[in-house]
Scaffold this motif. Structure first.
Motif, PDB file in Angstrom:
ATOM      1  N   LEU A 118       0.805  -1.219   0.000  1.00 27.55           N
ATOM      2  CA  LEU A 118       0.000   0.000   0.000  1.00 27.55           C
ATOM      3  C   LEU A 118       0.844   1.278   0.000  1.00 27.55           C
ATOM      4  O   LEU A 118       0.393   2.328   0.433  1.00 27.55           O
ATOM      5  CB  LEU A 118      -0.989   0.018   1.185  1.00 27.55           C
ATOM      6  N   LYS A 284      -6.846   3.044  -2.101  1.00 26.80           N
ATOM      7  CA  LYS A 284      -5.576   3.487  -2.695  1.00 26.80           C
ATOM      8  C   LYS A 284      -5.293   4.957  -2.375  1.00 26.80           C
ATOM      9  O   LYS A 284      -4.190   5.314  -1.971  1.00 26.80           O
ATOM     10  CB  LYS A 284      -5.624   3.270  -4.209  1.00 26.80           C
ATOM     11  N   MET A 287      -4.419   5.603   1.268  1.00 31.14           N
ATOM     12  CA  MET A 287      -3.052   5.219   1.580  1.00 31.14           C
ATOM     13  C   MET A 287      -2.034   6.179   0.959  1.00 31.14           C
ATOM     14  O   MET A 287      -0.941   6.357   1.492  1.00 31.14           O
ATOM     15  CB  MET A 287      -2.794   3.786   1.119  1.00 31.14           C
ATOM     16  N   SER A 345     -10.170  -4.503  -6.679  1.00 33.14           N
ATOM     17  CA  SER A 345     -10.145  -4.295  -5.227  1.00 33.14           C
ATOM     18  C   SER A 345     -11.458  -4.670  -4.551  1.00 33.14           C
ATOM     19  O   SER A 345     -11.747  -4.216  -3.446  1.00 33.14           O
ATOM     20  CB  SER A 345      -9.790  -2.837  -4.883  1.00 33.14           C
TER      21      SER A 345
END
Length: 419
Positions: A118, A284, A287, A345
């Motif tokens: 990540l 995403k 992070m 995801s």
């Protein structure tokens, strides 16, 4: 020797194959990565508004589908628009990167990825563009469209400057919800950013073909605006999911509570329901913000733990009520959200992996997903399973008739969201 674009369709009765790129630009805009979920709706929206649009994509199968008038994925309302702009000669697609030279404006939908840990790769965009720099020419406007790590726009500016190319670089973040592009591209305000007013004016001129409302920012502000937007949604989903777990742990119905507290009460109207918060952007981008703050973004990490932990929470609750080791469990819906075919995801796959360790067998189905050969028909799931878990809230499951127990965190079926 003049470079030529190959593998294209005809445009305005001119065969692009035979037209030297040193002549007047063939296209108003070329979209790089234009056969994907972000690029293709944008390309056909520009073409619908009268621009001549070229698409470059390395996915040959997707390019052929687009050329034939078919969408490579689901996007509500996009199919008839694609047909219209192809018939009008305002859209063409190619796998040849030389098409980049044929437009005054190049829109790039390459975003910043995160790795298996990540961590964002802030160099991914510049490295991808570096492979195509020989196809750029002085005077073009380059629009970065997908989410980028803060500072990437400046890095792209520096790269072209070091190469001696006079390229105007703008960052104009994509803001649509997947599946709603053909509505939201024409109705939502568009954020445009650039280092100078002249660059912002060029970007604004482009996007005014779609919407009347333009909001100007500096590039670094726009980069954070995009990340803040997705992260804010992710945090709201995490709050709702933790509220759901709290209520469920005390045998209370979260949705009954949520509906009551929001009834004619505007300050609570935006509280979302529970469900798997996933997809290609939310985690995403959260992070990326965490990395940007040197991993001091406590709220973002907490949201990740809640949202990513929901599949495990559901399975752990089921183990308290059922002998999972002796049950076949069916997962209904593998896309990351309802009415989508996109599995990127998707937490349904995390749910599947957990169940494969704890249940006797797991069968998965989805009416839209076409890229997973392990999916089975709904009829088989209903015939062979002992228990069902709703992975994606597709409308087809709302009134599904079955005698099997259905675990519905989303409360799609209106029977309470308790596990």
């Amino acid at each position: 020797m003049a470079r030529k674009v190959t593998g294209m369709t005809s445009l305005d009765d001119r065969t692009v194959l035979d037209l030297p790129l040193e002549d007047a630009p063939i296209f108003d805009v070329v979209v790089v990565g234009g056969c994907g979920h972000v690029g293709l709706p944008l390309a056909i929206a520009f073409a619908e508004r009268g621009l001549k649009v070229g698409i470059h994509d390395i996915n040959e199968a997707a390019v052929k589908l687009v050329e034939s008038g078919e969408l490579p994925f689901q996007e509500e309302g996009a199919a008839p628009v694609l047909q219209r702009v192809l018939e009008a000669g305002r859209l063409a697609a190619s796998t040849d990167p030389a098409i980049i030279s044929s437009a005054d404006v190049v829109v790039v939908v390459i975003g910043t990825p995160v790795d298996e840990h990540l961590n964002p790769n802030p160099h991914a965009v510049t490295r991808a563009l570096a492979e195509a720099t020989r196809h750029f020419r002085d005077g073009q406007l380059l629009v970065l469209r997908s989410t980028v790590y803060p500072g990437v726009t400046r890095g792209v500016e520096r790269m072209f400057r070091d190469l001696g190319l006079a390229i105007d670089v703008a960052f104009c973040p994509e803001r649509i919800a997947e599946g709603k592009a053909m509505t939201e591209l024409f109705t939502l305000p568009q954020i445009v950013s650039g280092r100078t007013q002249a660059v912002r004016d060029r970007a604004a001129t482009l996007f005014r073909t779609l919407t009347d409302t333009i909001v100007e920012l500096e590039p670094e502000e726009a980069e954070l605006a995009k990340l803040f937007t997705n992260t804010w949604r992710y945090i709201k989903f995490a709050a709702a999911n933790q509220f759901y777990e709290m209520a469920n742990d005390h045998d209370l119905d979260f949705d009954r509570i949520r509906n009551a507290l929001a009834h004619d009460y505007p300050r609570a109207a935006d509280m979302p329901g529970a469900g798997f918060a996933a997809g290609p952007c939310l985690l995403k981008d959260t992070m990326q913000l965490a990395a940007f703050t040197d991993n001091s973004f406590v709220l973002g990490h907490a949201a990740m733990l809640v949202n990513e932990g929901l599949p495990l929470y559901v399975v752990s609750q089921l183990e308290k009520q059922h002998d999972l080791a002796n049950l076949r469990v069916g997962v209904l819906g593998m896309a990351f959200k309802g009415e989508s075919d996109d599995i990127r995801s998707s937490l349904s796959y995390k749910l599947k992996r957990i169940l494969e360790f704890r249940a006797r067998e797991v069968l998965c189905t989805d009416p839209y997903v076409t890229v997973d050969e392990n999916l089975v028909p709904l009829e088989r799931v209903l015939a062979e399973c002992d228990l069902l878990v709703l992975g994606a809230p597709h409308e087809v499951y709302r009134d599904l008739e079955t005698r099997l127990p259905v675990v519905d965190v989303w409360n799609l079926r209106g029977q309470g969201s308790a596990v």
